[in-house]
Enzyme design. Structure first.
Site, mmCIF file in Angstrom:
data_model
loop_
_atom_site.group_PDB
_atom_site.id
_atom_site.type_symbol
_atom_site.label_atom_id
_atom_site.label_comp_id
_atom_site.label_asym_id
_atom_site.label_seq_id
_atom_site.Cartn_x
_atom_site.Cartn_y
_atom_site.Cartn_z
ATOM 1 N N TYR A 141 0.822 -1.218 0.000
ATOM 2 C CA TYR A 141 0.000 0.000 0.000
ATOM 3 C C TYR A 141 0.856 1.268 0.000
ATOM 4 O O TYR A 141 0.361 2.351 -0.315
ATOM 5 C CB TYR A 141 -0.938 0.029 1.215
ATOM 6 N N LYS A 192 3.231 -15.494 1.691
ATOM 7 C CA LYS A 192 3.159 -16.218 0.415
ATOM 8 C C LYS A 192 4.612 -16.479 0.025
ATOM 9 O O LYS A 192 5.082 -16.079 -1.051
ATOM 10 C CB LYS A 192 2.402 -15.343 -0.613
ATOM 11 N N ASP A 224 -3.280 -18.263 0.991
ATOM 12 C CA ASP A 224 -4.441 -18.944 0.392
ATOM 13 C C ASP A 224 -4.970 -20.019 1.342
ATOM 14 O O ASP A 224 -6.183 -20.166 1.546
ATOM 15 C CB ASP A 224 -4.101 -19.530 -0.984
ATOM 16 N N ASP A 248 -5.666 -6.851 5.424
ATOM 17 C CA ASP A 248 -6.849 -6.104 5.009
ATOM 18 C C ASP A 248 -7.944 -7.095 4.617
ATOM 19 O O ASP A 248 -9.113 -6.981 5.024
ATOM 20 C CB ASP A 248 -6.453 -5.221 3.809
ATOM 21 N N ASP A 252 -11.315 -8.672 7.291
ATOM 22 C CA ASP A 252 -12.729 -8.516 6.931
ATOM 23 C C ASP A 252 -13.415 -9.876 6.893
ATOM 24 O O ASP A 252 -14.570 -10.020 7.306
ATOM 25 C CB ASP A 252 -12.869 -7.845 5.561
#
Ligand code: NAD
Length: 362
Positions: A141, A192, A224, A248, A252
């Site tokens: 980000y 990852k 994943d 992020d 959620d």
């Protein structure tokens, strides 16, 4: 010693839910004699309307000079046509960056009363209590270079940079291990590392940091798999440590396991545990001004403020227990209401918490 809380109500339902959190704070101060002062300031769209910027210099100064910040929510359709730099949401990014709030803590707790609100089966989610620790000021980000350019074939291409320094990884890992030490002593770090070098470094540094916290069991999961495990068997997790992007998304996902966006608090902390505390939901323009918003996420954010920034677990527990008592007594705002419970508005829910708080302190 007197402590100061900067209170930034913001937009939409922000002022309504903050008013209830302040009722709870006033009650705690009066009942326990806590030396706390508050000062309110404008932020977001309200600040833009009054002063032409979503994060006025006075608001930033107040946040810098306070011991903690309690925020409602910012944003709304009125300000959507504005340029990015003037949008209410920029104020949050500005505060996080200016105050170096790199550790974002998002608990996903399922209250037994709300087990039917989850989209997952009760036996999968009942008793759920996960803490997601997300890195908040680095990663893709913020990485540079970034942008959209025209490549050699004359085609537009978008690009971002995923970058983490060793020290950035180390400090968020240390925060997560310390939190795990106060919980079930289990930490799962998400990466990852099979594809992205940056997250391979993430895995290596987290493994090194683990040596300083021998009492915490560390495991690593690829993102994943972590996403799959979160919906398959979420109760296997205690603390989840993630970078900015993965956190992020996963936070959620974890929040929705509890089925109730109006119930979930959050904290964003700097290295000294100074923090900004806010509900995870937004300004809910669709219900603003109707007096029906659920104030519990904001009230629980206040509990986190006591626990993490003021080191006052007792006050935090009083507030959390008052929330449980009010739910036990059947009080529900519209978003969590079900048959056989009492539907109440924002202010009545706040008053129910204050009554429960007073009763539990005496
Ligand atoms: P939202 O979280 O505001 O609302 C999503 C849905 O949840 C709506 O139906 C809303 O009514 C409901 N809801 C949210 N909080 C509730 C509560 N306390 N009680 C009962 N119901 C509640 O998300 P959105 O609609 O995508 O965004 C609205 C605005 O908020 C946008 O401008 C967005 O940019 C902003 N936003 C701000 C923050 C923040 O301030 N931290 C976070 C997310 C979104």
């Amino acid at each position: 010693m007197m402590k100061k809380i900067a209170v930034l109500a913001g937009d939409g339902i922000g002022p309504e839910i903050i008013a209830e959190a302040l009722k709870v704070l006033d009650c705690l101060k009066a009942e326990c004699g806590l030396p706390i002062e508050i000062e309110q300031a404008l932020i977001g769209g309200a600040a833009y309307d009054a002063m032409g910027t979503p994060l006025p210099a006075q608001t930033l100064k107040l946040a810098q000079q306070s011991d903690a910040i309690l925020l409602g929510a910012v944003g709304g359709p009125k300000w959507e046509p504005l340029d990015y730099a003037a949008r209410p949401e920029r104020a949050l990014l500005g505060l996080r960056a200016e105050l170096n709030l790199f550790a974002n803590l998002r608990p996903a707790i399922l209250y037994p009363h709300l087990v039917d609100a989850s989209t997952l089966k009760p036996d999968i989610v009942s008793g759920l209590d996960i803490m997601i620790v997300r890195e908040l000021t680095g990663g893709i980000y913020f990485g540079r270079p970034r942008g959209v350019r025209v490549n050699q074939s004359g085609e537009r291409e978008g690009f971002n940079t995923l970058v983490y320094s060793e020290s950035e990884i180390r400090r968020i890992a240390q925060s997560a291990f310390r939190i795990a030490q106060k919980r079930e002593h289990k930490l799962c770090s998400v990466d990852k590392a099979n594809v992205l070098e940056c997250t391979e470094l993430w895995r290596n540094v987290v493994t090194e940091v683990a040596k300083e916290y021998a009492d915490v069991e560390l495991k690593h999961l690829y993102v994943d798999n972590a996403a799959m495990q979160l919906v398959r068997c979420p109760k296997q997790f205690d603390v989840l440590l993630t970078d900015n992007l993965f956190g992020d998304i996963l936070s959620d996902c974890a929040a929705m396991l509890t089925g109730s966006i109006g119930m979930l608090p959050s904290a964003s902390l700097d290295k000294d545990n100074k923090g900004m505390y806010e509900p995870i939901h937004g300004s809910a323009p669709d219900i603003a001004g109707k007096g029906i918003a659920n104030p519990l996420a904001t009230i629980l954010s206040l509990a986190m403020l006591f626990r993490y920034s003021f080191g006052d677990a007792e006050s935090a527990c009083y507030v959390e227990r008052a929330v449980t008592s009010a739910l036990d007594a059947g009080y529900r705002t519209a978003d969590i209401h079900s048959e056989g419970t009492a539907k109440v508005g924002t202010s009545e829910m706040g008053s129910a918490i204050v009554d429960a708080l007073r009763a539990s302190i005496h």
